[in-house]
Design a protein around this motif. Structure first.
Motif, short mmCIF file in Angstrom:
data_model
loop_
_atom_site.label_atom_id
_atom_site.label_comp_id
_atom_site.label_asym_id
_atom_site.label_seq_id
_atom_site.Cartn_x
_atom_site.Cartn_y
_atom_site.Cartn_z
N MET A 1 44.36 13.93 60.52
CA MET A 1 44.08 15.27 60.04
C MET A 1 44.57 16.31 61.04
O MET A 1 44.39 16.15 62.25
CB MET A 1 42.57 15.43 59.84
CG MET A 1 42.16 16.74 59.20
SD MET A 1 42.72 16.83 57.49
CE MET A 1 42.67 18.58 57.21
N ASP A 2 45.18 17.36 60.53
CA ASP A 2 45.62 18.47 61.37
C ASP A 2 44.39 19.25 61.84
O ASP A 2 43.70 19.90 61.05
CB ASP A 2 46.55 19.39 60.57
CG ASP A 2 47.05 20.58 61.37
OD1 ASP A 2 46.70 20.69 62.56
OD2 ASP A 2 47.79 21.41 60.79
N LEU B 1 26.93 22.27 61.44
CA LEU B 1 27.91 21.61 60.58
C LEU B 1 29.13 21.24 61.42
O LEU B 1 29.75 22.12 62.01
CB LEU B 1 28.32 22.52 59.43
CG LEU B 1 29.51 22.04 58.58
CD1 LEU B 1 29.14 20.79 57.79
CD2 LEU B 1 29.98 23.15 57.64
N ASP B 2 29.43 19.96 61.48
CA ASP B 2 30.61 19.47 62.20
C ASP B 2 31.58 18.84 61.20
O ASP B 2 31.23 17.85 60.56
CB ASP B 2 30.23 18.41 63.24
CG ASP B 2 29.42 18.97 64.39
OD1 ASP B 2 29.52 20.18 64.64
OD2 ASP B 2 28.68 18.19 65.03
N LEU B 3 32.75 19.43 61.06
CA LEU B 3 33.82 18.79 60.31
C LEU B 3 34.68 18.04 61.32
O LEU B 3 35.25 18.64 62.23
CB LEU B 3 34.65 19.82 59.55
CG LEU B 3 33.96 20.55 58.40
CD1 LEU B 3 35.00 21.30 57.56
CD2 LEU B 3 33.14 19.62 57.52
N LEU B 4 34.77 16.74 61.15
CA LEU B 4 35.45 15.88 62.12
C LEU B 4 36.81 15.46 61.57
O LEU B 4 36.88 14.84 60.50
CB LEU B 4 34.61 14.64 62.40
CG LEU B 4 33.15 14.91 62.79
CD1 LEU B 4 32.38 13.61 62.94
CD2 LEU B 4 33.08 15.72 64.07
N PRO B 5 37.89 15.78 62.25
CA PRO B 5 39.22 15.42 61.74
C PRO B 5 39.46 13.92 61.80
O PRO B 5 39.23 13.28 62.84
CB PRO B 5 40.18 16.19 62.67
CG PRO B 5 39.40 16.43 63.92
CD PRO B 5 37.97 16.56 63.50
N ILE C 1 40.80 22.70 60.51
CA ILE C 1 39.35 22.51 60.47
C ILE C 1 38.57 23.82 60.37
O ILE C 1 37.65 23.93 59.54
CB ILE C 1 38.88 21.69 61.69
CG1 ILE C 1 39.47 20.27 61.62
CG2 ILE C 1 37.36 21.64 61.75
CD1 ILE C 1 39.07 19.48 60.40
N PRO C 2 38.86 24.86 61.15
CA PRO C 2 38.08 26.11 61.01
C PRO C 2 38.12 26.69 59.60
O PRO C 2 37.10 27.15 59.07
CB PRO C 2 38.74 27.04 62.03
CG PRO C 2 39.32 26.12 63.06
CD PRO C 2 39.81 24.94 62.27
#
Length: 263
Positions: free
Chosen positions: A239-240, A211-215, A244-245
């Motif tokens: 996005m800060d 799972l990659d959350l991309l800012p 993200i974590p």
């Protein structure tokens, strides 16, 4: 003289429309990779940073052989990597990408790892046979889930979420490893309930391996200005990255809860 050969010379002559090439990609699959960005995309994501990749038929024509020869010239750098095809939307050109991946797996100097980076927007569940080769030859799929809710997905991209989800279902059926990618936009996709909905959605696919959350970033704004296009997210801040974590943990916890309930 060609630097790379395959068991089927016809594969080498198959051509596609390419937006650009990145010879040392490090964020589009494992290791260092040759990344092929295809031309053409049916989505109009509000945060798209390559609007010049939208129009099908534009770009530059490249053959499978030309791309593989480029890979072979740099093969030592790709020892733990491979080839990724991204976009635009690569599934608009399934024959080209399928031929490239088939040839990569049969490269004379050794099998090349293949990764497909897609939004699923061009996948047609009514005609799965069109995509059989490209999916069969994909070692890994990076699937962009733009929004967990169908209404929000349509507002954000101009298209519903049916095709991406149908593709994910097919990848799960085939047991092709899949990494979920999700761009986190302030005020749009960073809401905790949206992230929990994403976790519940991906819980249904047993083949999810990452799972990659991309800012969200604003680096694409100058391209809109150059093309005389209005930027849909004008005024939205980047996005800060420090959040993200924490946001990723919300998704993972919701996925774990959903899978526990299903067990």
């Amino acid at each position: 003289m060609a630097l790379c050969d395959t068991s089927d010379p016809e594969l080498r002559s198959t051509s596609g429309q390419v937006h650009s090439l990145e010879t040392m990609g490090t964020v589009d699959g494992p290791g260092t990779r040759l990344v092929v960005f295809t031309q053409g995309c049916p989505m109009r994501c509000a945060y798209c940073h390559n609007p010049d990749s939208w129009k099908p038929g534009a770009g530059t024509s490249k053959t499978v052989g030309e791309i593989l020869d480029l890979f072979e010239r740099n093969r030592p750098f790709y020892r733990k990597g491979g080839i990724t095809v991204s976009g635009g939307e690569p599934l608009l050109q399934p024959q080209f990408v399928g031929a490239l991946f088939s040839a990569a797996h049969r490269a004379e100097k050794g099998r090349i790892h293949t990764a497909l980076d897609t939004s699923g927007s061009a996948y047609d569940p009514a005609h799965p046979e069109r995509f059989d080769q490209v999916l069969r030859e994909s070692d890994l799929v990076l699937l962009d889930i733009k929004h967990a809710q169908n209404k929000g997905h349509r507002e954000l991209t101009g298209m519903g979420a049916e095709r991406p989800r149908a593709l994910a279902d097919e990848l799960s059926r085939r047991r092709i490893p899949m990494v979920i990618r999700h761009v986190v936009v302030p005020g749009i996709t960073d809401d905790p309930e949206e992230l929990r909905a994403l976790g519940r959605l991906i819980a249904r696919w047993d083949n999810v391996v990452g799972l990659d959350l991309l800012p969200y970033h604003t680096m694409g704004v100058p391209k809109y200005e150059a093309l005389d296009l209005d930027y849909p997210l004008e005024g939205t801040p980047a996005m800060d990255k420090n959040r993200i974590p924490q946001l990723r943990q919300i998704v993972l916890q919701a996925r774990a809860d959903a899978r526990a309930q299903k067990a």
